[in-house]
Design an enzyme around this catalytic site. Structure first.
Site, PDB file in Angstrom:
ATOM      1  N   ARG A   1       1.049  -1.195  -0.347  1.00 15.19           N
ATOM      2  CA  ARG A   1      -0.141   0.051  -0.177  1.00 15.19           C
ATOM      3  C   ARG A   1       0.727   0.943  -0.147  1.00 15.19           C
ATOM      4  O   ARG A   1       0.242   2.671  -0.193  1.00 15.19           O
ATOM      5  CB  ARG A   1      -1.258   0.069   1.872  1.00 15.19           C
ATOM      6  CG  ARG A   1      -2.300  -0.938   1.162  1.00 15.19           C
ATOM      7  CD  ARG A   1      -2.995  -0.970   2.557  1.00 15.19           C
ATOM      8  NE  ARG A   1      -3.244  -0.298   2.620  1.00 15.19           N
ATOM      9  CZ  ARG A   1      -4.024   0.290   3.713  1.00 15.19           C
ATOM     10  NH1 ARG A   1      -4.103  -0.410   4.790  1.00 15.19           N
ATOM     11  NH2 ARG A   1      -5.216   1.487   3.837  1.00 15.19           N
TER      12      ARG A   1
ATOM     13  N   GLY B   1       2.989 -15.335   6.390  1.00 13.85           N
ATOM     14  CA  GLY B   1       2.623 -15.061   7.681  1.00 13.85           C
ATOM     15  C   GLY B   1       3.510 -14.490   9.015  1.00 13.85           C
ATOM     16  O   GLY B   1       4.343 -14.847   9.053  1.00 13.85           O
TER      17      GLY B   1
ATOM     18  N   GLU C   1      -7.897 -12.740  14.490  1.00 15.41           N
ATOM     19  CA  GLU C   1      -7.681 -11.658  12.728  1.00 15.41           C
ATOM     20  C   GLU C   1      -9.534 -11.370  12.504  1.00 15.41           C
ATOM     21  O   GLU C   1     -10.183 -12.378  12.231  1.00 15.41           O
ATOM     22  CB  GLU C   1      -7.111 -12.591  11.812  1.00 15.41           C
ATOM     23  CG  GLU C   1      -6.025 -12.772  12.661  1.00 15.41           C
ATOM     24  CD  GLU C   1      -4.976 -12.105  12.804  1.00 15.41           C
ATOM     25  OE1 GLU C   1      -4.805 -10.860  11.961  1.00 15.41           O
ATOM     26  OE2 GLU C   1      -4.694 -10.968  14.294  1.00 15.41           O
TER      27      GLU C   1
ATOM     28  N   ARG D   1      26.998  20.388   5.831  1.00 14.42           N
ATOM     29  CA  ARG D   1      26.865  18.943   4.955  1.00 14.42           C
ATOM     30  C   ARG D   1      27.423  17.767   5.442  1.00 14.42           C
ATOM     31  O   ARG D   1      28.420  18.511   6.718  1.00 14.42           O
ATOM     32  CB  ARG D   1      27.303  19.128   4.014  1.00 14.42           C
ATOM     33  CG  ARG D   1      25.921  19.829   2.824  1.00 14.42           C
ATOM     34  CD  ARG D   1      26.762  19.534   1.309  1.00 14.42           C
ATOM     35  NE  ARG D   1      27.025  18.660   0.593  1.00 14.42           N
ATOM     36  CZ  ARG D   1      27.350  18.503  -0.772  1.00 14.42           C
ATOM     37  NH1 ARG D   1      28.181  19.521  -0.732  1.00 14.42           N
ATOM     38  NH2 ARG D   1      27.587  17.456  -0.981  1.00 14.42           N
TER      39      ARG D   1
HETATM   40  C1  UD1 Z   1      -1.310  -8.014  12.013  1.00 21.33           C
HETATM   41  C2  UD1 Z   1      -2.001  -9.448  13.146  1.00 21.33           C
HETATM   42  C3  UD1 Z   1      -3.025  -8.799  13.739  1.00 21.33           C
HETATM   43  C4  UD1 Z   1      -2.950  -6.785  13.939  1.00 21.33           C
HETATM   44  C5  UD1 Z   1      -1.533  -6.210  13.485  1.00 21.33           C
HETATM   45  C6  UD1 Z   1      -1.230  -4.522  13.458  1.00 21.33           C
HETATM   46  C7  UD1 Z   1      -0.912 -11.042  12.967  1.00 21.33           C
HETATM   47  C8  UD1 Z   1      -1.741 -12.446  12.194  1.00 21.33           C
HETATM   48  N1  UD1 Z   1      -2.102 -10.464  13.337  1.00 21.33           N
HETATM   49  O1  UD1 Z   1      -1.936  -8.158  10.952  1.00 21.33           O
HETATM   50  O2  UD1 Z   1      -3.728  -8.738  14.805  1.00 21.33           O
HETATM   51  O3  UD1 Z   1      -3.996  -6.509  14.996  1.00 21.33           O
HETATM   52  O4  UD1 Z   1      -0.885  -6.927  12.520  1.00 21.33           O
HETATM   53  O5  UD1 Z   1      -1.100  -4.174  13.266  1.00 21.33           O
HETATM   54  O6  UD1 Z   1      -0.142 -11.092  13.022  1.00 21.33           O
HETATM   55  N2  UD1 Z   1       5.312  -9.576   8.428  1.00 21.33           N
HETATM   56  C9  UD1 Z   1       6.241 -10.748   8.336  1.00 21.33           C
HETATM   57  N3  UD1 Z   1       6.784 -11.737   7.396  1.00 21.33           N
HETATM   58  C10 UD1 Z   1       5.000 -11.535   6.629  1.00 21.33           C
HETATM   59  C11 UD1 Z   1       4.106 -11.192   7.633  1.00 21.33           C
HETATM   60  C12 UD1 Z   1       4.621 -10.433   8.121  1.00 21.33           C
HETATM   61  O7  UD1 Z   1       7.640 -10.135   8.341  1.00 21.33           O
HETATM   62  O8  UD1 Z   1       5.151 -13.204   6.803  1.00 21.33           O
HETATM   63  C13 UD1 Z   1       5.551  -7.919   8.969  1.00 21.33           C
HETATM   64  C14 UD1 Z   1       5.401  -7.186   8.384  1.00 21.33           C
HETATM   65  O9  UD1 Z   1       6.065  -7.011   7.546  1.00 21.33           O
HETATM   66  C15 UD1 Z   1       4.473  -6.017   8.636  1.00 21.33           C
HETATM   67  C16 UD1 Z   1       3.958  -7.647  10.232  1.00 21.33           C
HETATM   68  O10 UD1 Z   1       4.487  -8.315  10.076  1.00 21.33           O
HETATM   69  O11 UD1 Z   1       5.040  -5.355   9.288  1.00 21.33           O
HETATM   70  C17 UD1 Z   1       2.805  -7.327   9.811  1.00 21.33           C
HETATM   71  O12 UD1 Z   1       2.283  -7.830   9.465  1.00 21.33           O
HETATM   72  P1  UD1 Z   1       1.283  -7.963   8.772  1.00 21.33           P
HETATM   73  O13 UD1 Z   1       1.065  -9.082   7.492  1.00 21.33           O
HETATM   74  O14 UD1 Z   1       0.653  -6.451   8.009  1.00 21.33           O
HETATM   75  O15 UD1 Z   1      -0.355  -8.346   9.896  1.00 21.33           O
HETATM   76  P2  UD1 Z   1      -1.137  -7.614   9.815  1.00 21.33           P
HETATM   77  O16 UD1 Z   1      -2.621  -8.337   8.810  1.00 21.33           O
HETATM   78  O17 UD1 Z   1      -1.336  -6.493   9.879  1.00 21.33           O
END
Ligand code: UD1
Length: 449
Positions: A15, A80, A154, A315
């Site tokens: 996004r 995830g 979730e 700088r």
């Molecule tokens: C996650 C939480 C959710 C919470 C939210 C807060 C889980 C399953 N859900 O959801 O409960 O309310 O964060 O913002 O944890 N990332 C990785 N590798 C992956 C997946 C994610 O490094 O395989 C990192 C992403 O870069 C990101 C963060 O983890 O910075 C959160 O991942 P994202 O998939 O955005 O989680 P949400 O769906 O927002």
């Protein structure tokens, strides 16, 4: 109790609509990742691991620039948050103490909040950081019973009733290291997203008869950045906090809303910062220094009693000793100015050293670049560089030496010597008047009135 910190930073950040990995977008002139790493450092951890995926090379470089000891783990496929944490098992399995999971896109966590999270571990095997959301949107919902956290569901998997809950998951969690990896290894992907949810460890821990808890933080602290609009809002919040902190620390800001700080800006007590000053990364301004209006500073050190600007640009590598004066339209790069040096106007100094109490005249330029290589200029103490001197580096001007105004200095000037490197002036009596007359005659002949 020893503690390890994991920072998840593998996601693409779709996004943001950017080629740059999300965690490298700047906030306060530092990558988002540095903010998260700084929060982690406040726990004085035994080790910090960054989980990188998208743009892993650049993410790893940025992480190491902040902390050379950081360990990088690759998550080639983002399956995830649970899967991301599991990638660190080879490093963390067998490590004593607790592990705290942070996020590279969550910059505002405060040290005292992380400390509360850690202390809550005395009461629970697993502790998640939650917040009451103004707009719970698509956050994971926290299902609680008193102080107990029963499970995190979730948004995609939540019932209509669960979606009405406003206590949301920030994602930040603290658990005993051995237990964390035990639980995460048990997580499966049987959910609406087909992902390995870190949040599933709550229900898994409870199924083992262990306690899970929630610590509540202010929503502003748990703010994650997903879009450029959120990043812009975060910048405003960051600057507001930095301005307040500077004022609190005894810095005078004449017009706080017009001063922009970087994450690592250090300003001493009784320094004065006039309106419209921008600090890039790596600036230290010592006590009592004055930065006049409209200056841009990065990678520089300004000592006590020094004054800079208005309209100056410092700088990286600009080092101003005590009582140095740098005036308007002056650019300084990779240059040390010893005590009491004056560079008042319209000057460029690059790759140079200027000895104490020297005076650099208006319009002086160090020609430090020959198109291929950089060269140094050495100016001794108490030298006087005449206005409009062009110093063609490599060159050195001895202590107490002078260069005549308008000189192009291509050879070293010995100490105490006066260097004249310009054409000698010739006056032609009456010639100006005769020349003017002739030009007027030519113009009249052309009929141009
Ligand atoms: C996650 C939480 C959710 C919470 C939210 C807060 C889980 C399953 N859900 O959801 O409960 O309310 O964060 O913002 O944890 N990332 C990785 N590798 C992956 C997946 C994610 O490094 O395989 C990192 C992403 O870069 C990101 C963060 O983890 O910075 C959160 O991942 P994202 O998939 O955005 O989680 P949400 O769906 O927002």
């Amino acid at each position: 109790m020893p503690v390890s910190v994991i920072i998840l930073a593998a996601g693409q950040g779709t996004r943001m609509n950017s080629d740059l990995p999300k965690v490298l977008h700047p906030l306060g002139a530092a990558p988002l990742l540095h903010h998260a790493m700084r929060a982690g450092q406040s726990l004085d951890p035994d080790r910090t691991i960054v989980v990188a995926g998208h743009g892993a090379e650049a993410v790893s470089k940025a992480a190491k620039a902040f902390d050379p000891d950081v360990q990088i783990v690759l998550q080639t496929e983002q399956r995830g948050t649970g899967h991301a944490v599991l990638q660190t098992a080879p490093i963390l399995t067998g490590m004593p103490g607790d592990t705290i999971v942070l996020y590279g896109d969550t910059p505002f966590l405060r040290p005292d909040t992380l400390e509360r999270l850690r202390q809550a571990r005395a009461r629970h095997a697993v502790v998640f950081l939650g917040f009451i959301a103004q707009d719970p949107a698509r956050y994971g919902r926290m299902v609680t019973e008193g102080e107990e956290l029963l499970r995190i569901v979730e948004f995609k998997d939540a019932t209509a009733e669960e979606r009405r809950l406003t206590l949301c998951n920030s994602g930040v969690v603290c658990a005993e290291t051995a237990l964390l990896f035990d639980l995460v290894a048990q997580v499966d992907s049987a959910n609406a997203a087909g992902e390995f949810y870190l949040t599933d460890i709550v229900a898994l821990a409870r199924a083992r008869g262990l306690s899970a808890g929630v610590v509540i933080a202010d929503e502003a602290e748990t703010l994650g950045i997903d879009t450029r609009a959120q990043l812009a809002r975060a910048e405003t919040l960051f600057q507001t906090a930095m301005r307040a902190e500077a004022l609190e620390n005894g810095v005078t800001l004449t017009a706080p809303d017009t001063v922009f700080f970087a994450l690592d800006t250090h300003i001493g007590r009784d320094a004065v910062i006039a309106p419209n000053v921008v600090f890039g990364p790596g600036v230290t301004v010592e006590s009592g220094a004055v930065i006049h209006a409209f200056c841009h500073l990065e990678g520089c050190h300004i000592s006590r009693g020094a004054t800079v600007g208005p309209f100056a640009r410092l700088r990286p590598g600009a080092e101003l000793a005590e009582d140095v004066h740098v005036g308007n339209f002056v650019e300084i790069k990779n240059t040390v100015l010893d005590e009491g040096v004056k560079v008042g106007h319209l000057t460029y100094l690059g790759d140079a050293h200027v000895g104490e109490h020297s005076n650099i005249g208006a319009g002086t330029v160090t020609c430090n670049y020959d198109g291929v290589m950089k060269h140094r200029t050495e100016i001794g103490a108490r030298a006087f560089i005449g206005s409009d001197s062009i110093l063609v580096a490599p060159v050195s001007i001895g202590a107490g030496a002078m260069t005549a105004a308008g000189s192009v200095i291509t050879a070293d000037v010995p100490a105490q010597a006066l260097a004249l490197a310009r054409a000698r002036q010739v006056n032609k009596p009456g010639l100006a008047a005769r020349l003017m007359e002739r030009l007027r005659t030519i113009k009249a002949a052309k009929g141009q009135g």
